[in-house]
Every structure is written in structure tokens, then in C-alpha cells.
Design an enzyme around this catalytic site. Structure first.
Site, mmCIF file in Angstrom:
data_model
loop_
_atom_site.group_PDB
_atom_site.id
_atom_site.type_symbol
_atom_site.label_atom_id
_atom_site.label_comp_id
_atom_site.label_asym_id
_atom_site.label_seq_id
_atom_site.Cartn_x
_atom_site.Cartn_y
_atom_site.Cartn_z
ATOM 1 C CG ASP A 293 -2.313 0.766 0.955
ATOM 2 O OD1 ASP A 293 -2.120 1.747 0.565
ATOM 3 O OD2 ASP A 293 -3.403 0.130 1.308
ATOM 4 C CG HIS A 327 -1.587 1.279 -3.391
ATOM 5 N ND1 HIS A 327 -3.085 1.146 -2.643
ATOM 6 C CD2 HIS A 327 -1.379 0.177 -3.939
ATOM 7 C CE1 HIS A 327 -3.417 -0.097 -2.883
ATOM 8 N NE2 HIS A 327 -2.507 -0.511 -3.776
#
Length: 550
Positions: A293, A327
Site C-alpha cells: 500500500d 500505492h
């Protein structure tokens, strides 16, 4: 300059003195206090720890930490070897030192982690106890060249879309359960039940641990949770395979992370590398992140709870770091309701992240993100945006899955309130990007524009160029937008835009497109527009005189 002033005070004063459209940053670094420890060392083997990968060493390591703390501090040594343990609590004045070749392996037995009151994504919550934690500790450290493994695969759900066919088959065959849609694997029925409750809005309805007995497996802990600690040092160690976020300092002061390696599988749900939340005076230097992430992320609480806490993350220096899969390489938000301010990011490289610089928030958050300075960042192979300012974050992966749309939605204005977030006073300098879907996306809200952003000396190679929606006082100076889509620059309901010395490909069909009846004062300066087949396209609702080329 009085020499008696701490350097971080000088740095903060200089940062706050910049005008709204900031000028280049002086090389003033914040000074962060680091802990100093007594020379005494306790070897965990003296208290019965065994490095056979089978013996549970929780009691022996806990005794060593507590004894070291009672003796006035020092070092607890984890020697070379494979040390199996349950959750551990750090104490003041203790340095947990992992020797080269030491692997501190947290157990995959989820029942070993009791339910405790903590936070989750910026709100008070009940979660399973973190493998490593400390609360109200003074002068603590985790150092050395060893590895800390959080046994995250025993906790995490996995989306089918993030695995190959063979990987998915193996995951399903390993046990656990698959949801009704058949698109997500869960490690247990409890985990699936918790996810189902969360989707229906029934999760986190109580702060009583007893109310979560039948969904406890879903309440994944962060690997390292530090709350209200002061003078924290993490250096040299590898943190990997976290159940949720990897490193989570909350309400801490004087935090130093140096020379760390932080790793999670790229499919790791909520597998952030670092989430620095409501912390003051922090240094992150020479660290490597490769996670599932966001890589390096600054937060300050979520929505009303975050605003009530009212503690910003402030005075942060991030330097000389590398981020691989994530991310976002460097991220602020989306939980930033207490505000983020006085941040300097310099000399970093992001390779293969979904987004490079990712600043995100949403209605309901409130909070102000301001005085953010970025200098000397290189970015490659970005699936989404190289630079993103987004006030309409929808808690989705930044790159759409197959068949999903990433088109900008139509947004209606809402009344201003303390829940309205603000992005303002950003300076981004000396940025190079080779390969992205979009070079720059700026997306504010109709009731609150993204404002006072200066981007200069940038070379950005991408499919799309600049997309600017609901923004004001935006300045691009000496920016190369090397894109193949048309137009190179598009604006919607944006005003007071200065575009100075813009470079673009010679094969450009359309240089600039303007839409929206609230667009105003968009100026192109010192730019040769003759290479474009068409310089400007105005929407039907755009007022006369909005655009000028000088």
C-alpha cells in the site's frame, strides 16, 4: 541567527516564513533528539530463550526488556538465530538490538494476540495487540542488522485480482475461506465475518473487546505500534510481512528512522510501510520501502475524531529514501483531519509505485495540509499519476482494475464546514519522471479549491499531461510535459494559473483546453505555442478573456 536555538526551531521558523507561492527552500534540516542508552546488555539467552524456531520465547524476551528497564536502561540483545515469539511490549530506556543474522519471528497463532483498545485508520478501535508496541515510553530503540517478521500471511485477506491463477489456486488450497463473490480469500471464517460486517457498516460499533469475539481474526494489528512515545530510534533493521500497517508511530515526538528496510508483498491489503500519525519532529533518512500500500505516509487522524484530537503531523524531514512497489511513494492522507504542516522531502527515488507524490483527502476529513516542500525526486514506471493532489479520494486503489473507470466524476458543491479539508502552499522542485499515466493531476472541490501550488524545474514523461480541476493560484515554471495525449494541459473551473516556460512535444495537436464557467485568469508565458497544431480550446461556458498568452 542565535546559536542557542535548536536547529528544528530555526527550520520551522524559516518554513513558516515562506509566502503562499513558496520560493526555493534553504538547506536547513530539523534536529531530532535521539535516545542514549546505558552500556549494560542483557542477552535473551541468559533468561532461557532458545533459537530453534519452535520454542516460544515471549516470556524470556519480555523478562529481558522488563529487567533492563528496571535497571535503568540499556540493550536487550537478540543474537543470531531464529527466535519465535508472541507479542512484545517495549519499555523506556531500552534498546532492542537484533544482531546480524537474527530473525525475530512473530507467531502465526492469531489467538496469541489479545484484543486491545487502540486506533485503526485514525479512529479509536478495538484491534488485536500489535506484535511490537509501546505506550508512553521515553527513549526507546530497535537497532541492528536483523529481521523482524510479523507473520502477516496468517492475517491478511487477498484479492483474486492481485494473484496469478496458480497463486490463487494455491492460496485457496492452503485453507481459509473465499467470499460469496469468489474474488477474495480470507484466512478464517472469523476474518470473513468481520469483513462482511465492515461492508455492511456494522464494524467498530463498540469499544468493548467482548463484542468482537466472533470476528477477532479480522482485526489485524499493525506490526509496530508506538503511542505517545518520545525519543524513538529505529535503525538498520528489516521490518517485513506485517498483518496491516508496518510502522505506526502515533502522537510521538522526536522520531528517527534511519537505514531501515520495510517489506510487504505487493498484494498486502493495508500493507503500508510507514504511517507517521500526529507526530512532531521526525527524521526519515536512507530507508527502503517495498510494500503493498502507501510507502511513506503522513497522517493525523480521521474525520471528527481526528479534528477533536487536533494534533498535526509537523516538522518532518524525509531524505535519501527509496520506494519500490507501493500505492504511493510519498503520501499525505487520506486521514489528515488534524493537519499536516512543515514537511521537507528531498533526494528520494520512487520506482514502480502506483503514484509518485500522492496527496489525498476527502470531504468529511477537515484539516489543513500546508507548507509542504519537495525537492530532487526521481520517479520511474508509474501506473497512475507522477504528482497527485486529490481532494476527492474514494478509498480505492489509485490504479483502476480491469474494466473499472478512472474518469473524473461530476462534483456538486457543498456548504463549507469544519469537515472541509484544505490543501495549500506546496512547492515541488527538481522532479524527473520517466513513465506515468498522468504527469500532474490537481483535483479540488467546488467549495474548496486546491491552492497555492508551485511546480518548477520538472521533466515529466507520461501519457496525459496536466489535469487541473477546481484549483487556484497554481504556478508551473520550467516544466516539460512530454505526453502523447491531447490536450497537453486541461483546466476545469480553475483560476489564477501561471504557466511559464512550458515544454511539450513537437507533435502536439492541442496545447491547452479550458472548461467551466468559473475558470479565470489562465496565463501562458515565455512558451512557444507554434509547435502545437492548436494552442487553445475553450468550452462553451468559458467567459471571454479567461486565457492570455504573453
Amino acid at each position: 541567527m542565535p546559536v542557542s536555538l535548536p536547529r528544528w526551531v530555526v527550520a520551522a521558523t524559516l518554513l513558516l516564513s515562506f509566502p503562499a507561492v513558496a520560493q526555493p527552500i534553504p538547506p536547513v534540516l530539523p534536529r531530532v533528539e535521539q535516545p542514549v542508552f546505558r552500556r549494560d546488555t542483557i542477552d535473551i539467552r541468559r533468561l532461557g530463550a532458545v533459537a530453534d524456531g519452535q520454542t516460544m520465547n515471549t516470556s524470556a524476551i519480555t523478562q529481558a526488556i522488563e529487567q533492563c528497564n528496571r535497571n535503568g536502561g540499556g540493550t536487550v540483545l537478540i543474537p543470531r538465530g531464529l527466535w519465535l515469539t508472541g507479542p512484545l511490549v517495549l519499555k523506556s530506556h531500552v534498546n532492542l538490538h537484533l544482531a546480524d543474522g537474527a530473525l525475530l519471528q512473530f507467531t502465526s497463532d492469531r489467538s496469541a494476540y489479545p484484543l486491545v483498545r487502540t486506533t485503526w485508520e485514525g479512529r479509536d478501535a478495538i484491534r488485536c495487540q500489535a506484535p511490537l508496541s509501546a505506550t508512553d515510553a521515553e527513549a526507546i530503540a530497535i537497532t541492528g542488522a536483523g529481521v523482524i517478521d510479523g507473520a502477516g500471511d496468517a492475517w491478511r485477506m487477498v484479492k483474486k485480482s492481485k494473484l496469478t491463477t496458480d497463486q490463487w489456486k494455491k492460496r485457496v488450497a492452503s485453507g481459509g475461506v473465499v467470499n460469496v463473490k469468489g474474488d477474495t480469500w480470507y484466512p478464517s471464517e472469523q476474518s470473513l465475518r468481520g469483513a462482511t460486517n465492515a461492508e455492511s457498516g456494522k464494524a467498530n460499533i463498540s469499544l468493548n473487546p467482548a463484542d468482537y469475539a466472533d470476528t477477532r481474526d479480522f482485526l489485524r494489528p499493525n506490526l509496530l505500534s508506538l503511542t505517545r512515545c518520545r525519543r524513538v530510534l529505529l535503525t538498520g533493521v528489516t521490518f517485513q510481512n506485517s498483518p496491516a500497517w508496518c510502522l505506526h508511530p502515533l502522537l510521538c515526538e522526536q522520531v528517527t528512522l534511519r537505514g531501515l528496510t520495510v517489506r510487504n508483498p505487493w498484494y498486502a491489503q493495508n500493507g503500508d510501510g510507514l504511517d507517521l500519525e500526529s507526530c512532531r519532529n521526525s527524521l526519515i533518512d536512507d530507508c527502503t520501502f517495498d510494500v503493498g500500500d502507501d510507502g511513506i505516509c503522513l497522517k493525523s487522524g480521521r474525520d471528527e475524531e481526528g479534528r477533536k484530537r487536533g494534533v498535526p503531523t509537523e516538522n518532518v524531514l524525509v531524505s535519501n529514501c527509496r520506494v519500490y512497489h507501493a500505492h504511493g511513494g510519498f503520501v499525505i492522507g487520506s486521514e489528515m483531519s488534524g493537519g499536516v504542516r512543515n514537511v521537507l522531502l528531498k533526494n528520494c527515488t520512487f520506482m514502480g509505485t502506483d503514484v509518485g507524490l500522492r496527496f489525498k483527502t476527502a470531504r468529511g476529513r477537515g484539516g489543513i495540509v500546508e507548507n509542504i516542500y519537495v525537492d530532487d525526486v526521481d520517479i520511474t514506471d508509474i501506473a497512475g499519476e507522477a504528482i497527485l493532489f486529490d481532494m476527492y479520494y474514494m478509498a480505492k486503489d489509485p490504479v483502476p482494475q480491469q474494466g473499472e473507470s478512472n474518469e473524473l466524476p461530476e462534483i456538486a458543491a457543498q456548504p463549507l464546514s469544519d469537515a472541509t479539508p484544505r490543501f495549500r502552499q506546496f512547492t515541488v522542485r527538481n522532479i524527473t519522471c520517466r513513465g506515468a499515466e498522468t504527469a500532474i493531476l490537481i483535483r479540488g472541490l467546488p467549495e474548496m479549491a486546491v491552492s497555492d501550488i508551485r511546480i518548477e524545474d520538472a521533466v515529466l514523461q507520461s501519457h496525459k499531461g496536466l489535469v487541473c480541476v477546481e484549483a487556484e493560484r497554481i504556478s508551473l515554471n520550467r516544466v516539460s510535459l512530454l505526453c502523447d495525449a491531447k490536450p497537453v494541459m486541461q483546466f476545469q473551473n480553475s483560476r489564477h494559473i501561471t504557466l511559464d516556460s512550458i515544454r511539450y512535444p513537437a507533435t502536439t495537436d492541442l496545447l491547452t483546453q479550458i472548461n467551466g464557467n468559473r475558470s479565470a485568469d489562465i496565463r501562458l508565458l515565455n512558451t512557444d505555442s507554434s509547435k502545437a497544431k492548436q494552442e487553445i480550446s475553450l468550452g462553451t461556458t468559458v467567459a471571454a478573456g479567461v486565457y492570455s498568452h504573453e
